[in-house]
Write a protein that holds these residues in place. Structure first.
Motif, PDB file in Angstrom:
ATOM      1  N   ASN A 167      -3.627  14.406 -10.459  1.00  0.00           N
ATOM      2  CA  ASN A 167      -2.907  13.470  -9.587  1.00  0.00           C
ATOM      3  C   ASN A 167      -2.362  14.123  -8.324  1.00  0.00           C
ATOM      4  OD1 ASN A 167      -3.231  11.033 -10.955  1.00  0.00           O
ATOM      5  ND2 ASN A 167      -1.670  11.643 -12.438  1.00  0.00           N
ATOM      6  N   SER A 168      -3.177  14.996  -7.745  1.00  0.00           N
ATOM      7  CA  SER A 168      -2.798  15.568  -6.452  1.00  0.00           C
ATOM      8  C   SER A 168      -4.016  15.551  -5.543  1.00  0.00           C
ATOM      9  CB  SER A 168      -2.283  16.989  -6.603  1.00  0.00           C
ATOM     10  OG  SER A 168      -3.354  17.866  -6.872  1.00  0.00           O
ATOM     11  N   TYR A 169      -3.759  15.430  -4.248  1.00  0.00           N
ATOM     12  CA  TYR A 169      -4.874  15.501  -3.298  1.00  0.00           C
ATOM     13  C   TYR A 169      -5.584  16.839  -3.430  1.00  0.00           C
ATOM     14  CZ  TYR A 169      -2.952  11.375  -0.944  1.00  0.00           C
ATOM     15  OH  TYR A 169      -2.507  10.126  -0.649  1.00  0.00           O
ATOM     16  N   ALA A 170      -4.784  17.907  -3.542  1.00  0.00           N
ATOM     17  CA  ALA A 170      -5.367  19.247  -3.624  1.00  0.00           C
ATOM     18  C   ALA A 170      -6.371  19.335  -4.773  1.00  0.00           C
ATOM     19  CB  ALA A 170      -4.269  20.290  -3.791  1.00  0.00           C
ATOM     20  N   GLY A 171      -5.978  18.800  -5.936  1.00  0.00           N
ATOM     21  CA  GLY A 171      -6.859  18.861  -7.095  1.00  0.00           C
ATOM     22  C   GLY A 171      -8.182  18.141  -6.832  1.00  0.00           C
ATOM     23  N   LEU A 172      -8.084  16.942  -6.245  1.00  0.00           N
ATOM     24  CA  LEU A 172      -9.295  16.172  -5.980  1.00  0.00           C
ATOM     25  C   LEU A 172     -10.162  16.839  -4.924  1.00  0.00           C
ATOM     26  CD1 LEU A 172      -7.827  12.582  -6.125  1.00  0.00           C
ATOM     27  CD2 LEU A 172      -9.543  13.561  -7.640  1.00  0.00           C
ATOM     28  N   ILE A 173      -9.511  17.427  -3.922  1.00  0.00           N
ATOM     29  CA  ILE A 173     -10.279  18.105  -2.866  1.00  0.00           C
ATOM     30  C   ILE A 173     -11.000  19.320  -3.454  1.00  0.00           C
ATOM     31  CG2 ILE A 173     -10.026  19.480  -0.757  1.00  0.00           C
ATOM     32  CD1 ILE A 173      -7.774  17.492   0.049  1.00  0.00           C
ATOM     33  N   TRP A 206     -16.271  10.705  -0.107  1.00  0.00           N
ATOM     34  CA  TRP A 206     -15.922   9.305   0.132  1.00  0.00           C
ATOM     35  C   TRP A 206     -16.415   8.406  -1.015  1.00  0.00           C
ATOM     36  CZ3 TRP A 206     -12.935   6.499   3.327  1.00  0.00           C
ATOM     37  CH2 TRP A 206     -13.202   5.134   3.467  1.00  0.00           C
ATOM     38  N   GLY A 207     -17.600   8.685  -1.523  1.00  0.00           N
ATOM     39  CA  GLY A 207     -18.173   7.839  -2.566  1.00  0.00           C
ATOM     40  C   GLY A 207     -17.986   8.396  -3.968  1.00  0.00           C
ATOM     41  N   GLU A 208     -17.288   9.537  -4.079  1.00  0.00           N
ATOM     42  CA  GLU A 208     -17.181  10.223  -5.365  1.00  0.00           C
ATOM     43  C   GLU A 208     -16.415   9.371  -6.381  1.00  0.00           C
ATOM     44  OE1 GLU A 208     -16.697  12.567  -8.605  1.00  0.00           O
ATOM     45  OE2 GLU A 208     -14.968  11.815  -7.518  1.00  0.00           O
ATOM     46  N   PHE A 209     -16.857   9.409  -7.631  1.00  0.00           N
ATOM     47  CA  PHE A 209     -16.236   8.558  -8.638  1.00  0.00           C
ATOM     48  C   PHE A 209     -15.743   9.324  -9.860  1.00  0.00           C
ATOM     49  CE2 PHE A 209     -16.565   5.720 -12.352  1.00  0.00           C
ATOM     50  CZ  PHE A 209     -15.635   4.767 -11.963  1.00  0.00           C
ATOM     51  N   VAL A 210     -16.553  10.232 -10.377  1.00  0.00           N
ATOM     52  CA  VAL A 210     -16.255  10.836 -11.679  1.00  0.00           C
ATOM     53  C   VAL A 210     -14.984  11.697 -11.637  1.00  0.00           C
ATOM     54  CG1 VAL A 210     -17.147  12.254 -13.552  1.00  0.00           C
ATOM     55  CG2 VAL A 210     -18.704  10.840 -12.225  1.00  0.00           C
ATOM     56  N   PHE A 211     -14.876  12.560 -10.633  1.00  0.00           N
ATOM     57  CA  PHE A 211     -13.671  13.397 -10.529  1.00  0.00           C
ATOM     58  C   PHE A 211     -12.430  12.515 -10.344  1.00  0.00           C
ATOM     59  CE2 PHE A 211     -16.682  16.718  -8.741  1.00  0.00           C
ATOM     60  CZ  PHE A 211     -16.758  17.394  -9.943  1.00  0.00           C
ATOM     61  N   ALA A 212     -12.577  11.512  -9.480  1.00  0.00           N
ATOM     62  CA  ALA A 212     -11.445  10.636  -9.215  1.00  0.00           C
ATOM     63  C   ALA A 212     -11.003   9.918 -10.489  1.00  0.00           C
ATOM     64  CB  ALA A 212     -11.815   9.627  -8.128  1.00  0.00           C
ATOM     65  N   LEU A 213     -11.992   9.468 -11.265  1.00  0.00           N
ATOM     66  CA  LEU A 213     -11.679   8.748 -12.499  1.00  0.00           C
ATOM     67  C   LEU A 213     -10.921   9.636 -13.478  1.00  0.00           C
ATOM     68  CD1 LEU A 213     -12.311   6.055 -14.106  1.00  0.00           C
ATOM     69  CD2 LEU A 213     -14.224   7.315 -15.097  1.00  0.00           C
TER      70      LEU A 213
END
Lengths: 293, 315
Positions: A153-159, A224-231
């Motif tokens: 739940n951090s931008y850094a983690g997702l980036i 922009w289209g990424e799904f799995v990491f975001a999920l």
């Protein structure tokens, strides 16, 4: 480029040329028809996004929206706080991913192209193989590892997660661009007082602009289209990118398809727009290489 | 640029007047500073998590262990547990069916498109670019559009089928096991076929025109030209494309998760979906790791087999 056809001396008799023209015209017509059929899903997305809530459920459906309305865009895209936040989050994550990817991949690709390195083959192989790794294989251990580091739940983690697969891809795309930078140019820059870093930044990078832009666009679109990491890594609403918001949207009872398609179209828009630009750069890069050698 | 690390290349203090050893050190230092950050990053974000995940499959890892740590060594228990479950093998089987169907359809459609757009005509590159849109579209977008196209009551497909008299009433494609698999296969192939088209177009470009000219002079029909020139000449590229498509479809998670969420009744629960459910539905990160490990092993085995046949053919 591929227009090299039968040389003049070997020209077939006139009848053959005529027949060739005819087959070519039929091929062109078939190509247009097939492409049109292939893009029906895209067409249907746009058509649905321009319909009112009632006309979406008409049986049989209207093949063109009459009259078209932009109400779904106004209502769902700009009037919905969740969607707006999702789009913002996606933009932040995608921009961050692009910059981190460039920061890591540009020097690496340059180094792998220009220095004689021990273990070069191993590194190149690593970059290539890593791209085949399923996202889910990274997302699950990342969730566990990131949990203990406070990166869920951090931008850094997702980036960071997005860059894991974007960096190897970027290195693979960029290295050939740097390989085409002539060694003499770099040498000349060093004679003029450049060191390794400045000859990279001031000489090699500008020459490779098409490659840099291509990689920047690809990294951005990937995130922009990424799904799995975001999920897996963004369970809190505040951090969720648009892909997740859109997926949640469809889980609601009674899907408002026109709204959903409008949001989908907005998500697709940068991809399609950037793709048009990217095509131009790829073509430019190819023709530049062809004319300058 | 934000590349901070390589700045140190500029004359490290101790090496201002490098002797022989110093120069050697500098020569090694510059490449390292260019390449190492990316290598370390990939090592930390890909290689390490992968190894960690394999390790997890030998431990007892539930949500409590994720939060507090202290997982217990479990040996092969997780593997024994999973390999003894029919649910695991069912989703393995579904994975193979889904990947096989997707590979066949993607390859066939990609080859058809590549052949159709092989001869140069005005606007051909525009058509290629338009078809490529299907490939670059975010999966969330294409998956949602397919769901809408396949909607049982109001979907475009059913409207078309009703119009030509093939269907009366409603048909919920994603609500029945067999049609649901077919639907996710079609949606997957739609996204990947343009990619296959690009690979195969490059392969077709590589076939020498003189072969066809010679064949035409000998009176070979278009079919014979395809059968005896295109097919054998395209084989190496086609095999590589098939392997790549398999690798990409076998690991596909988002298309399925978004279209069916693995349903109905587990009929489209492929291994990636299975692993996700194990981890996030049931908080069993250990058995999820077993599934993702198997997910890695299958493409690796296939790739090794592929490269061995390549070597044998070239020898």
């Amino acid at each position: 480029m591929s227009a090299k056809r039968i040389p003049a001396g070997a020209a077939p008799p006139a009848r053959g040329i005529h027949r060739d023209h005819v087959t070519r015209r039929w091929l062109a017509i078939a190509g247009v028809v097939v492409t049109a059929v292939y893009l029906v899903p895209v067409y249907w997305m746009l058509v649905t996004s321009l319909k009112t809530g009632d006309s979406v459920f008409r049986v049989p459906p209207d093949l063109i929206p009459l009259p078209p309305t932009i109400e779904p865009y106004v209502h769902a895209v700009f009037g919905d706080a969740d969607i707006a936040r999702g789009l913002t989050n996606s933009a932040i994550i995608a921009v961050g991913t692009t910059f981190l990817t460039l920061a890591l991949a540009l020097p690496a690709a340059y180094g792998l192209a220009k220095f004689r390195l021990r273990g070069l083959g191993v590194v190149l192989m690593l970059m290539l193989v890593v791209q085949m790794v399923p996202s889910i294989n990274l997302a699950l251990p990342m969730f566990v590892l990131f949990s203990s580091m406070g990166l869920v739940n951090s931008y850094a983690g997702l980036i960071i997660a997005n860059c894991a697969l974007a960096v190897p891809l970027a290195v693979t795309i960029l290295r050939p661009y740097f390989l085409t930078v002539p060694a003499e140019v770099i040498e000349a820059a060093k004679v003029d007082g450049c060191n390794e870093l400045t000859s990279f930044a001031r000489v090699a990078l500008p020459i490779s602009t098409p490659g840099v832009i291509t990689v920047a666009v690809i990294s951005f679109l990937g995130a922009w289209g990424e799904f799995v990491f975001a999920l897996s890594l963004a369970t809190s609403e505040h951090i969720q990118p648009i892909t997740i918001v859109l997926a949640e949207f469809t889980n609601q009872v009674g899907i408002r398809w026109n709204d959903l398609m409008a949001v989908s179209a907005v998500v697709a828009l940068p991809v399609i727009a950037a793709f048009v630009l990217l095509q131009r750069y790829i073509v430019a890069g190819l023709t530049d290489g062809a004319t300058k050698t | 640029m934000t590349a901070a690390a390589p700045v140190h290349v500029e004359i490290p203090p101790g090496l201002a007047r490098p002797g022989r050893r110093g120069r050697r050190a500098r020569r090694l230092l510059a490449p390292a500073l260019f390449v190492l950050p990316a290598v370390v990053f990939v090592g930390a974000t890909v290689v390490y998590p992968l190894l960690y995940s394999v390790l997890q499959s030998f431990f007892d890892v539930g949500l409590r262990e994720v939060v507090q740590g202290g997982a217990r060594w479990a040996g092969l228990d997780n593997y024994v547990d999973q390999f003894g479950r029919s649910r695991f093998w069912y989703s393995f089987f579904i994975s193979i069916v889904y990947a096989a169907g997707s590979v066949v359809l993607t390859f066939a459609a990609g080859l058809g498109l590549a052949l159709l757009l092989r001869r140069a005509f005005r606007g051909r590159n525009v058509l290629r670019a338009l078809i490529l849109i299907a490939w670059v579209l975010p999966t969330v977008v294409s998956a949602n559009v397919w769901r809408w196209l396949l909607d049982g009551s109001y979907g475009l497909l059913n409207a078309a089928l009703r119009a030509v008299g093939l269907l009366e009433g409603d048909l919920f494609w994603l609500g029945r096991p067999v049609t649901a698999i077919a639907a996710v296969v079609v949606a997957t192939a739609w996204s990947f076929a343009p990619f296959a088209m690009i690979l195969l177009s490059a392969g077709l470009e590589g076939i020498s025109r003189t072969l066809y000219e010679a064949a035409r002079i000998d009176g070979a029909s278009p079919w014979q030209q395809f059968r005896y020139i295109t097919r054998p000449q395209l084989r190496p590229v086609a095999l590589a494309a098939l392997l790549l498509i398999f690798i990409y479809t076998f690991k596909t998670f988002d298309t399925i998760f978004l279209m069916t969420a693995g349903g109905p009744g587990g009929a489209t629960t492929t291994l990636p979906v299975y692993a996700y459910n194990e981890a996030f539905e049931f908080s069993r990160f250990d058995t999820a790791a077993v599934a993702t490990t198997v997910l890695m092993v299958v493409p690796i085995v296939l790739s090794v087999a592929y490269f061995r046949t390549l070597r044998k053919e070239n020898a």
